[in-house]
Design an enzyme around this catalytic site. Structure first.
Site, PDB file in Angstrom:
ATOM      1  CG  LEU A 141      -2.077  -1.008   1.184  1.00  0.00           C
ATOM      2  CD1 LEU A 141      -2.805  -1.014   2.521  1.00  0.00           C
ATOM      3  CD2 LEU A 141      -3.042  -0.700   0.052  1.00  0.00           C
ATOM      4  CB  SER A 142       4.411   1.995  -0.632  1.00  0.00           C
ATOM      5  OG  SER A 142       4.583   1.557  -1.967  1.00  0.00           O
ATOM      6  CG  MET A 143       3.017   3.743  -5.189  1.00  0.00           C
ATOM      7  SD  MET A 143       3.439   5.489  -5.312  1.00  0.00           S
ATOM      8  CE  MET A 143       2.534   5.970  -6.776  1.00  0.00           C
ATOM      9  CG  ASN A 250      -0.046   5.189   2.460  1.00  0.00           C
ATOM     10  OD1 ASN A 250      -0.295   6.096   3.251  1.00  0.00           O
ATOM     11  ND2 ASN A 250      -0.420   3.929   2.679  1.00  0.00           N
TER      12      ASN A 250
END
Length: 288
Positions: A141-143, A250
């Site tokens: 979920l880093s993006m 994120n």
């Protein structure tokens, strides 16, 4: 249209044929005379059939049981050799084992055509993947919210050679040396995985993060694609020549440039152009 089962069958044929040990190819023997089957030592040799003898002197092609001077050279089947059969050697498709069936299929015109077609198709697909466009899978979920876990996107690899990178573009890249050192060295699995982030500054830009906001060359950036404001301070720094600065959308849950530094432009694999899976996520929302 090629069905999944047919494609799987073709793939199985290819794998088995390439990995199985070489064995004799089943070949149906030449047809024999119906009324005078020749077996073992009685097989026909090339010779002068018209004279009733083989090329070996003294050997006859056939013999007569007429002890009273009958025509020893008579043809026991004057009707001619018009029907051929060999019940001993002939085998049906169902009699062949799996490997023999594979070899027979490869030897058939249909098999040769299919192999040629799919070899060319595979070559074209690999050429497209390595030089033009390739699929990528989002594992974290880093993006987020631009990409969610499980999204599959297309990454084009052509324009990086002819057009300079711009701010706000999403790129896929091989991690730089500083990142590899942070995750356990160049031999670790994480160090070998490609990453995806957004370019927020290019060479020559002065970058700073303060009060949760991103500033580039002194101007606050409008970033509707981010999940939340950054809860860290960064900079000010100037992006060196030949490098870019990338951050995850994120911001507070991304191992990105504010931790490991600048990204050499040569590490970029390509630009993310659109999400193609799942169907309800298809599009370019938040990517530009």
């Amino acid at each position: 249209m090629v069905t999944a089962s047919k494609a799987l069958k073709w793939a199985t044929f290819v794998v088995v044929a390439l990995t199985s040990p070489t064995s004799e190819v089943m070949a149906f023997s030449a047809p024999r005379h119906q009324n005078t089957p020749l077996r073992g030592a009685n097989s026909i040799r090339r010779g002068n059939i018209r004279s009733g003898q083989t090329t070996t002197p003294g050997r006859r092609l056939w013999m007569s049981n007429n002890r009273d001077g009958g025509n020893d050279g008579g043809d026991p089947n004057p009707g001619g050799m018009n029907q051929w059969d060999d019940d001993d050697n002939e085998r049906s498709w169902d009699d062949l084992n799996f490997f023999e069936q594979v070899q027979e299929w490869f030897a058939s015109p249909e098999g040769k055509e299919d192999v040629q077609t799919y070899t060319v198709s595979l070559g074209v697909a690999l050429l497209l993947r390595f030089l033009i466009i390739e699929p990528r899978y989002i594992p974290s979920l880093s993006m987020y919210p631009t990409f969610e876990v499980g999204d599959q996107l297309a990454v084009e690899k052509v324009t990086k050679r002819i057009r300079p990178f711009s701010r706000r573009e999403v790129v896929v890249f091989n991690p730089p040396a500083t990142f590899r050192e942070m995750v356990g060295g160049p031999t670790s699995q994480k160090a070998k995985e490609a990453l995806i982030k957004r370019i927020i500054a290019i060479e020559g830009d002065k970058v700073e993060v303060m009060g949760g906001k991103l500033f580039v060359n002194g101007a606050e950036q409008d970033e509707p694609f981010t999940a939340e404001d950054a809860d860290y301070e960064f900079g000010p720094v100037v992006v060196p020549s030949g490098e870019v600065l990338v951050l995850g959308d994120n911001r507070n849950h991304s191992l990105d440039g504010h931790i490991w530094g600048f990204l050499p432009s040569e590490n970029v694999i390509g630009r993310a152009v659109f999400v193609y899976w799942p169907p309800w996520r298809v599009g370019t929302t938040g990517m530009y």
